[in-house]
Design an enzyme around this catalytic site. Structure first.
Site, PDB file in Angstrom:
ATOM      1  N   HIS A 225       0.948  -1.368   0.185  1.00  0.00           N
ATOM      2  CA  HIS A 225       0.410   0.123  -0.107  1.00  0.00           C
ATOM      3  C   HIS A 225       0.792   0.783  -0.002  1.00  0.00           C
ATOM      4  O   HIS A 225       1.101   1.790  -0.951  1.00  0.00           O
ATOM      5  CB  HIS A 225      -1.048  -0.238   1.303  1.00  0.00           C
ATOM      6  N   HIS A 264      -1.227   0.535 -12.039  1.00  0.00           N
ATOM      7  CA  HIS A 264      -2.244   1.129 -11.231  1.00  0.00           C
ATOM      8  C   HIS A 264      -3.406   0.095 -11.283  1.00  0.00           C
ATOM      9  O   HIS A 264      -4.024  -0.100 -12.856  1.00  0.00           O
ATOM     10  CB  HIS A 264      -2.451   2.411 -11.708  1.00  0.00           C
ATOM     11  N   ASP A 318       3.597   7.104  -7.169  1.00  0.00           N
ATOM     12  CA  ASP A 318       4.289   6.760  -6.178  1.00  0.00           C
ATOM     13  C   ASP A 318       5.957   7.599  -7.381  1.00  0.00           C
ATOM     14  O   ASP A 318       7.128   7.260  -6.452  1.00  0.00           O
ATOM     15  CB  ASP A 318       5.163   5.933  -6.247  1.00  0.00           C
TER      16      ASP A 318
HETATM   17  N1  ACO Z   1       6.911  -3.106 -14.540  1.00  0.00           N
HETATM   18  C1  ACO Z   1       6.319  -3.932 -15.257  1.00  0.00           C
HETATM   19  N2  ACO Z   1       5.449  -4.680 -16.038  1.00  0.00           N
HETATM   20  C2  ACO Z   1       4.394  -4.597 -15.238  1.00  0.00           C
HETATM   21  C3  ACO Z   1       3.657  -3.256 -14.280  1.00  0.00           C
HETATM   22  C4  ACO Z   1       5.531  -2.366 -13.809  1.00  0.00           C
HETATM   23  N3  ACO Z   1       5.471  -0.999 -12.430  1.00  0.00           N
HETATM   24  N4  ACO Z   1       2.875  -3.305 -13.843  1.00  0.00           N
HETATM   25  C5  ACO Z   1       2.205  -4.044 -14.961  1.00  0.00           C
HETATM   26  N5  ACO Z   1       3.080  -4.579 -15.894  1.00  0.00           N
HETATM   27  C6  ACO Z   1       2.780  -5.694 -16.876  1.00  0.00           C
HETATM   28  C7  ACO Z   1       2.140  -6.155 -15.643  1.00  0.00           C
HETATM   29  O1  ACO Z   1       2.617  -7.543 -15.648  1.00  0.00           O
HETATM   30  C8  ACO Z   1       1.358  -7.360 -16.451  1.00  0.00           C
HETATM   31  O2  ACO Z   1       2.012  -8.491 -17.690  1.00  0.00           O
HETATM   32  P1  ACO Z   1       1.506  -9.243 -18.772  1.00  0.00           P
HETATM   33  O3  ACO Z   1       0.096  -8.980 -19.522  1.00  0.00           O
HETATM   34  O4  ACO Z   1       2.976 -10.206 -19.048  1.00  0.00           O
HETATM   35  O5  ACO Z   1       1.222 -10.541 -17.535  1.00  0.00           O
HETATM   36  C9  ACO Z   1       0.526  -6.629 -17.323  1.00  0.00           C
HETATM   37  O6  ACO Z   1       1.737  -5.596 -17.170  1.00  0.00           O
HETATM   38  C10 ACO Z   1      -0.495  -5.253 -17.252  1.00  0.00           C
HETATM   39  O7  ACO Z   1      -0.410  -5.933 -15.741  1.00  0.00           O
HETATM   40  P2  ACO Z   1      -1.847  -4.838 -14.897  1.00  0.00           P
HETATM   41  O8  ACO Z   1      -2.615  -6.307 -15.018  1.00  0.00           O
HETATM   42  O9  ACO Z   1      -2.803  -4.028 -15.770  1.00  0.00           O
HETATM   43  O10 ACO Z   1      -1.246  -4.721 -13.623  1.00  0.00           O
HETATM   44  P3  ACO Z   1      -1.856  -5.071 -12.290  1.00  0.00           P
HETATM   45  O11 ACO Z   1      -3.277  -3.943 -12.447  1.00  0.00           O
HETATM   46  O12 ACO Z   1      -2.421  -6.708 -11.835  1.00  0.00           O
HETATM   47  O13 ACO Z   1      -1.188  -4.712 -11.330  1.00  0.00           O
HETATM   48  C11 ACO Z   1       0.132  -2.754  -9.883  1.00  0.00           C
HETATM   49  C12 ACO Z   1      -1.216  -3.159 -10.371  1.00  0.00           C
HETATM   50  C13 ACO Z   1      -0.046  -4.010  -8.408  1.00  0.00           C
HETATM   51  C14 ACO Z   1       0.004  -1.560  -9.365  1.00  0.00           C
HETATM   52  C15 ACO Z   1       0.894  -2.964 -10.291  1.00  0.00           C
HETATM   53  O14 ACO Z   1       1.343  -1.860 -12.028  1.00  0.00           O
HETATM   54  C16 ACO Z   1       2.381  -2.920 -10.729  1.00  0.00           C
HETATM   55  O15 ACO Z   1       2.787  -3.580  -9.270  1.00  0.00           O
HETATM   56  N6  ACO Z   1       3.518  -1.786 -10.220  1.00  0.00           N
HETATM   57  C17 ACO Z   1       4.705  -0.997  -9.351  1.00  0.00           C
HETATM   58  C18 ACO Z   1       4.409  -1.360  -7.685  1.00  0.00           C
HETATM   59  C19 ACO Z   1       4.032   0.046  -7.488  1.00  0.00           C
HETATM   60  O16 ACO Z   1       4.100   1.463  -8.010  1.00  0.00           O
HETATM   61  N7  ACO Z   1       2.408   0.459  -7.053  1.00  0.00           N
HETATM   62  C20 ACO Z   1       2.302   1.774  -6.663  1.00  0.00           C
HETATM   63  C21 ACO Z   1       0.966   1.575  -6.667  1.00  0.00           C
HETATM   64  S1  ACO Z   1      -0.417   3.318  -6.957  1.00  0.00           S
HETATM   65  C22 ACO Z   1      -0.313   3.699  -4.843  1.00  0.00           C
HETATM   66  O17 ACO Z   1      -0.864   1.435  -4.944  1.00  0.00           O
HETATM   67  C23 ACO Z   1      -0.649   4.265  -4.207  1.00  0.00           C
END
Ligand code: ACO
Length: 383
Positions: A225, A264, A318
């Site tokens: 989070h 996100h 972030d």
């Molecule tokens: N880096 C690299 N690849 C990514 C990232 C990332 N930051 N985010 C998503 N992807 C990839 C996924 O692995 C997925 O790949 P695939 O198609 O090969 O399986 C594809 O992009 C699509 O991903 P989504 O399903 O749209 O992402 P999801 O909704 O599951 O995840 C999340 C969202 C958890 C925030 C993710 O993007 C992540 O872990 N980001 C990094 C952590 C982060 O910055 N968190 C802060 C969020 S903002 C907040 O909480 C205030």
């Protein structure tokens, strides 16, 4: 109803609508964040944190009298007692700042006899008190963590500038003051996220506002989070210069590693908060001789969008916030407590809104264990 009602099953309650709200709206398709009908960009440009906090709590922007009453109340409540400061000094040098914050908020609540009154007017007053005290607590924790004595609030400073001064021991420049105020506005509310839900869940039992905010802080502490900005900053520092971005980020993507500060759950377009923070990050990094880090961050963004933009992966709030806080002198360990300073207004507003039309939260778990009945074997007969 049978426990096998599969239509209702949603792991982690994802996508389940469990409450109505008039406080904030996250539009992940258009990339908009709205507080009480106002776009966050408008609020950052024309308002300030105190007004936005009032707006979240009471539904409208304050008139002059309401504004001055609210600000006076915040100033009155922001002061900490000696025993509260002593507790901070005692625990903050070794405790994680979020654990220290949780403990101090809980301690102040434990001393307050009004916490036993379920009346929502009383809880609202306690909520304003907590909003006022949290920046003073986090400032004192930050100072204690650095081995420094707390600095009392300065009544001439705004909410965000006081937090800056109390934490860093100097008054902010114009751009620093504007940047921190904007960051607090942008993090104040964001749908029914985990910490907000945790607070709403707590108050739905008719518990008190101090317990509610203690629960919310405990929930924000987890790395899923709060905390991604700390790791985003570490990545920007590792890349260091724009020339390295393609190689480092390309390699991470090939290895299917997650790049912190991107992607996100709700926004599948550019996070509107990140767009605003990027402009401030550019200005404060320049003012503090950290242009190289901003250039590296900008190049990381370029590489990420070229490789993953088509999947809806863009910078989130972030990515630039940690770089900004670091540039003005905040220790990365204090990034999540800064989030709490801002989000306290959203927590209080959402939990009050919920409890005024209360329904005790009571989801169910699908039982997938043995249904039995199993035979009870006395302990001395078991293998
Ligand atoms: N880096 C690299 N690849 C990514 C990232 C990332 N930051 N985010 C998503 N992807 C990839 C996924 O692995 C997925 O790949 P695939 O198609 O090969 O399986 C594809 O992009 C699509 O991903 P989504 O399903 O749209 O992402 P999801 O909704 O599951 O995840 C999340 C969202 C958890 C925030 C993710 O993007 C992540 O872990 N980001 C990094 C952590 C982060 O910055 N968190 C802060 C969020 S903002 C907040 O909480 C205030």
């Amino acid at each position: 109803m049978a426990d096998t009602h599969e239509v209702q099953f949603s792991r982690g309650l994802e996508g389940v609508i469990a409450a109505e709200t008039k406080i904030g709206f996250v539009d992940g398709v258009e990339g908009r964040l709205v507080y009480r009908g106002f776009d966050i960009g408008t609020l950052v440009e024309q308002s300030n944190f105190e007004e936005v906090s009032y707006l979240l709590l009471y539904g409208n922007l304050p008139n002059k009298k309401q504004y001055s009453d609210y600000v006076s109340k915040l100033k009155r409540y922001q002061v900490l007692q000696k025993d509260e400061l002593d507790l901070i000094t005692k625990i903050a040098h070794e405790a994680h700042p979020m654990s220290a914050l949780r403990t101090v908020v809980s301690y102040i609540g434990a001393k307050d006899s009004r916490t036993v009154e379920p009346d929502s007017e009383v809880q609202e007053e306690l909520g304003v008190e907590i909003i006022a005290k949290i920046p003073t607590i986090v400032s004192a924790i930050n100072r204690a963590h650095e081995g420094e004595k707390p600095l009392g609030p300065d009544n001439d400073l705004s909410y965000s500038s006081n937090f800056f001064y109390g934490s860093l021991g100097r008054k902010p420049s114009t751009i620093e003051a504007k940047m921190l105020d904007a960051a607090l506005i942008l993090h104040a509310d964001h749908g029914m996220n985990a910490s907000t839900f945790s607070g709403m869940l707590t108050i739905s039992t008719l518990s008190d506002m101090y317990s509610t905010i203690t629960a919310a802080i405990a929930t924000l502490k987890g790395p899923l989070h709060g905390g991604a900005n700390e790791r985003a900053l570490a990545l920007i520092q590792k890349v260091g210069t724009p020339d390295n971005a393609e190689k480092v980020i390309g390699g991470m993507i090939e290895r299917k590693e997650k790049i912190m500060g991107f992607g996100h759950r709700v926004y599948k377009v550019y996070d509107p908060r990140a767009r605003i923070l990027k402009q401030f990050a550019e200005q404060v990094t320049k003012a503090h001789g950290k242009e190289n880090l901003f250039a590296a961050a900008n190049k990381i963004e370029e590489v990420m969008i070229s490789k993953l933009g088509s999947k809806g992966i863009f910078p989130n709030v972030d990515f630039y916030s940690g770089l900004m806080y670091y540039s003005i002198g905040f220790n990365p360990e204090i990034f999540t407590p800064i989030f709490a300073v801002s989000r306290a207004s959203g927590w209080v507003a959402r939990s009050l809104e919920y409890v005024r039309d209360n329904r005790l939260f009571r989801p169910k778990a699908l039982y997938i264990g043995e249904k039995g009945p199993r035979k009870y074997v006395p302990i001395n007969e078991r293998d």
